[in-house]
Design a protein around this motif. Structure first.
Motif, PDB file in Angstrom:
ATOM      1  N   TRP A 109     -13.174   4.491   0.659  1.00  0.00           N
ATOM      2  CA  TRP A 109     -13.276   4.080   1.453  1.00  0.00           C
ATOM      3  C   TRP A 109     -14.595   3.725   1.759  1.00  0.00           C
ATOM      4  CZ3 TRP A 109     -16.588   6.288   4.928  1.00  0.00           C
ATOM      5  CH2 TRP A 109     -16.471   7.433   4.941  1.00  0.00           C
ATOM      6  N   ARG A 110     -15.103   3.019   2.582  1.00  0.00           N
ATOM      7  CA  ARG A 110     -16.144   2.304   3.111  1.00  0.00           C
ATOM      8  C   ARG A 110     -16.268   2.358   4.328  1.00  0.00           C
ATOM      9  NH1 ARG A 110     -17.100  -3.774   4.042  1.00  0.00           N
ATOM     10  NH2 ARG A 110     -15.195  -3.994   2.127  1.00  0.00           N
ATOM     11  N   HIS A 111     -17.537   1.867   5.327  1.00  0.00           N
ATOM     12  CA  HIS A 111     -17.905   2.031   6.325  1.00  0.00           C
ATOM     13  C   HIS A 111     -16.702   0.042   7.413  1.00  0.00           C
ATOM     14  CE1 HIS A 111     -18.744   2.930  10.888  1.00  0.00           C
ATOM     15  NE2 HIS A 111     -18.770   1.664  10.450  1.00  0.00           N
ATOM     16  N   ARG A 112     -16.152   0.735   8.614  1.00  0.00           N
ATOM     17  CA  ARG A 112     -16.009  -0.946   8.793  1.00  0.00           C
ATOM     18  C   ARG A 112     -16.608  -0.560  10.349  1.00  0.00           C
ATOM     19  NH1 ARG A 112      -9.806  -2.558  11.002  1.00  0.00           N
ATOM     20  NH2 ARG A 112     -10.495  -4.360  11.397  1.00  0.00           N
ATOM     21  N   ASP A 113     -17.073  -1.946  10.736  1.00  0.00           N
ATOM     22  CA  ASP A 113     -17.084  -1.845  12.444  1.00  0.00           C
ATOM     23  C   ASP A 113     -16.314  -2.609  13.412  1.00  0.00           C
ATOM     24  OD1 ASP A 113     -18.245  -1.505  14.892  1.00  0.00           O
ATOM     25  OD2 ASP A 113     -20.164  -1.743  14.594  1.00  0.00           O
ATOM     26  N   ALA A 148      -9.203   9.700   5.698  1.00  0.00           N
ATOM     27  CA  ALA A 148     -10.693   8.124   5.695  1.00  0.00           C
ATOM     28  C   ALA A 148     -10.575   8.364   6.555  1.00  0.00           C
ATOM     29  CB  ALA A 148     -10.281   6.883   5.061  1.00  0.00           C
ATOM     30  N   PRO A 149     -12.098   8.327   7.376  1.00  0.00           N
ATOM     31  CA  PRO A 149     -12.773   8.337   8.772  1.00  0.00           C
ATOM     32  C   PRO A 149     -12.233   7.461   9.726  1.00  0.00           C
ATOM     33  CG  PRO A 149     -14.156   8.134   7.343  1.00  0.00           C
ATOM     34  CD  PRO A 149     -13.400   8.014   6.672  1.00  0.00           C
ATOM     35  N   PRO A 150     -12.321   7.126  10.551  1.00  0.00           N
ATOM     36  CA  PRO A 150     -11.817   6.427  11.563  1.00  0.00           C
ATOM     37  C   PRO A 150     -12.833   5.114  10.999  1.00  0.00           C
ATOM     38  CG  PRO A 150     -12.415   8.268  13.045  1.00  0.00           C
ATOM     39  CD  PRO A 150     -13.244   8.474  12.068  1.00  0.00           C
ATOM     40  N   GLU A 151     -12.798   3.581  10.614  1.00  0.00           N
ATOM     41  CA  GLU A 151     -13.310   1.991  11.169  1.00  0.00           C
ATOM     42  C   GLU A 151     -14.191   1.963   9.420  1.00  0.00           C
ATOM     43  OE1 GLU A 151     -16.148   2.176  13.847  1.00  0.00           O
ATOM     44  OE2 GLU A 151     -15.333   1.508  15.620  1.00  0.00           O
ATOM     45  N   SER A 152     -12.696   2.319   8.689  1.00  0.00           N
ATOM     46  CA  SER A 152     -12.668   2.340   7.714  1.00  0.00           C
ATOM     47  C   SER A 152     -12.194   1.665   7.081  1.00  0.00           C
ATOM     48  CB  SER A 152     -12.260   3.829   6.443  1.00  0.00           C
ATOM     49  OG  SER A 152     -12.729   5.361   6.945  1.00  0.00           O
ATOM     50  N   ILE A 153     -12.463   0.903   5.355  1.00  0.00           N
ATOM     51  CA  ILE A 153     -11.911  -0.153   4.989  1.00  0.00           C
ATOM     52  C   ILE A 153     -11.428   0.207   3.571  1.00  0.00           C
ATOM     53  CG2 ILE A 153     -12.112  -2.599   4.197  1.00  0.00           C
ATOM     54  CD1 ILE A 153     -14.403  -3.518   5.955  1.00  0.00           C
ATOM     55  N   ILE A 154      -9.834   0.239   3.333  1.00  0.00           N
ATOM     56  CA  ILE A 154      -9.770   1.244   2.300  1.00  0.00           C
ATOM     57  C   ILE A 154      -9.092   0.444   1.192  1.00  0.00           C
ATOM     58  CG2 ILE A 154      -8.332   3.215   1.537  1.00  0.00           C
ATOM     59  CD1 ILE A 154      -8.509   3.602   5.241  1.00  0.00           C
ATOM     60  N   THR A 155      -9.692   0.678   0.017  1.00  0.00           N
ATOM     61  CA  THR A 155      -8.731   0.128  -0.962  1.00  0.00           C
ATOM     62  C   THR A 155      -9.050   0.460  -2.436  1.00  0.00           C
ATOM     63  OG1 THR A 155     -11.263  -1.243  -1.825  1.00  0.00           O
ATOM     64  CG2 THR A 155      -9.823  -2.394  -0.210  1.00  0.00           C
ATOM     65  N   GLY A 156      -8.525   0.027  -3.813  1.00  0.00           N
ATOM     66  CA  GLY A 156      -8.221   0.709  -4.784  1.00  0.00           C
ATOM     67  C   GLY A 156      -7.241   1.531  -5.211  1.00  0.00           C
ATOM     68  N   ASN A 199      -1.835  -3.186  -2.089  1.00  0.00           N
ATOM     69  CA  ASN A 199      -1.662  -2.287  -3.059  1.00  0.00           C
ATOM     70  C   ASN A 199      -2.779  -1.120  -3.422  1.00  0.00           C
ATOM     71  OD1 ASN A 199       1.269  -3.678  -3.724  1.00  0.00           O
ATOM     72  ND2 ASN A 199      -0.413  -5.579  -4.552  1.00  0.00           N
ATOM     73  N   ALA A 200      -2.950  -0.759  -2.088  1.00  0.00           N
ATOM     74  CA  ALA A 200      -4.209   0.883  -2.067  1.00  0.00           C
ATOM     75  C   ALA A 200      -3.224   2.246  -2.144  1.00  0.00           C
ATOM     76  CB  ALA A 200      -4.757   0.435  -1.363  1.00  0.00           C
ATOM     77  N   VAL A 201      -3.761   2.709  -3.441  1.00  0.00           N
ATOM     78  CA  VAL A 201      -2.898   3.458  -3.468  1.00  0.00           C
ATOM     79  C   VAL A 201      -3.623   4.656  -2.626  1.00  0.00           C
ATOM     80  CG1 VAL A 201      -2.242   5.521  -4.821  1.00  0.00           C
ATOM     81  CG2 VAL A 201      -1.978   3.493  -5.278  1.00  0.00           C
ATOM     82  N   ALA A 259       0.904  -0.788  -0.564  1.00  0.00           N
ATOM     83  CA  ALA A 259      -0.012  -0.243   0.085  1.00  0.00           C
ATOM     84  C   ALA A 259       0.977   1.338  -0.141  1.00  0.00           C
ATOM     85  CB  ALA A 259      -0.912  -0.438   1.017  1.00  0.00           C
ATOM     86  N   LYS A 260       0.447   1.994  -0.338  1.00  0.00           N
ATOM     87  CA  LYS A 260       1.217   3.882  -0.906  1.00  0.00           C
ATOM     88  C   LYS A 260      -0.250   4.207  -0.470  1.00  0.00           C
ATOM     89  CE  LYS A 260       4.199   1.426  -2.880  1.00  0.00           C
ATOM     90  NZ  LYS A 260       4.862   0.338  -2.138  1.00  0.00           N
ATOM     91  N   VAL A 261       0.740   4.529   1.002  1.00  0.00           N
ATOM     92  CA  VAL A 261      -0.557   6.409   1.794  1.00  0.00           C
ATOM     93  C   VAL A 261       0.499   8.029   1.753  1.00  0.00           C
ATOM     94  CG1 VAL A 261      -1.082   7.269   3.763  1.00  0.00           C
ATOM     95  CG2 VAL A 261      -0.922   4.635   3.391  1.00  0.00           C
TER      96      VAL A 261
END
Length: 194
Positions: free
Chosen positions: A170-174, A157-165, A150-152, A133-135
């Motif tokens: 991002w989308r919410h993650r509990d 991204a807010p707390p409790e996110s799943i970040i891909t692509g 491998n996400a770029v 991953a590259k942040v």
């Protein structure tokens, strides 16, 4: 916290994050991620004194040569930080990393600007960053998030996110309601038949 208490905490973090970790003795001598963070603690302390920045950089480059992990002495890193496998990890000067963060090999916490300002990411507590991953840039990744392999990532991204692509979304993650551990030992069970 004493030196030995911090050392034990790091070794315990390695065992809790890596199902292949067999014991503190082996981890102490064989885990490059631990060696890199221990070297960083020394270089970061030296970096705080402007007169000692050159030795800090030399030691950090020696640690890079020995571990394959480059952590700039100016980076701020929290407790129980763990780098699994480690080779190719780069953490830039103005990066800020919270507590209980885990990253895999090939991760870059990099900048997008040559200006002498905050140019690297801020990573919240309990974030996991997947291999490769590259942040990039002065963005913030909220606590309890997970970044896919491998996400770029170039946006907050807010707390409790799943970040891909690529570029990442991002989308919410509990994370608190998940009952399955980050690495489930049952997934590694192999039944042998003769």
């Amino acid at each position: 916290m004493s030196f030995f208490a911090r050392l034990k905490e790091d070794l315990d973090a390695a065992r809790s994050h890596d199902p292949a970790a067999r014991g503190s003795f082996e981890n102490f001598f064989a885990y490059s991620g631990l060696h890199a963070i221990w070297a960083h603690r020394l270089t970061h302390k030296l970096w705080q004194n402007p007169a000692l920045r050159f030795p800090a950089r030399l030691i950090s480059q020696l640690a890079r040569f020995m571990t394959g992990i480059e952590i700039h002495p100016g980076a701020t890193i929290g407790r129980r930080f763990f780098i699994d496998h480690g080779m190719g990890v780069v953490i830039g000067e103005t990066s800020e990393i919270g507590d209980d963060v885990m990253i895999y090999h090939g991760v870059t916490l990099g900048g997008r600007s040559l200006a002498k300002v905050k140019r690297h990411p801020t990573i919240g507590d309990r974030v996991t960053i997947g291999a490769g991953a590259k942040v990039l840039g002065p963005i913030t990744i909220g606590a309890d998030s997970a970044i896919g392999a491998n996400a770029v990532v170039v946006k907050n991204a807010p707390p409790e996110s799943i970040i891909t692509g690529i570029p990442a979304t991002w989308r919410h993650r509990d994370a608190r309601s998940e009952t399955k551990p980050a690495v489930d030992p049952a997934e590694y069970y192999i039944e042998y038949r003769i």
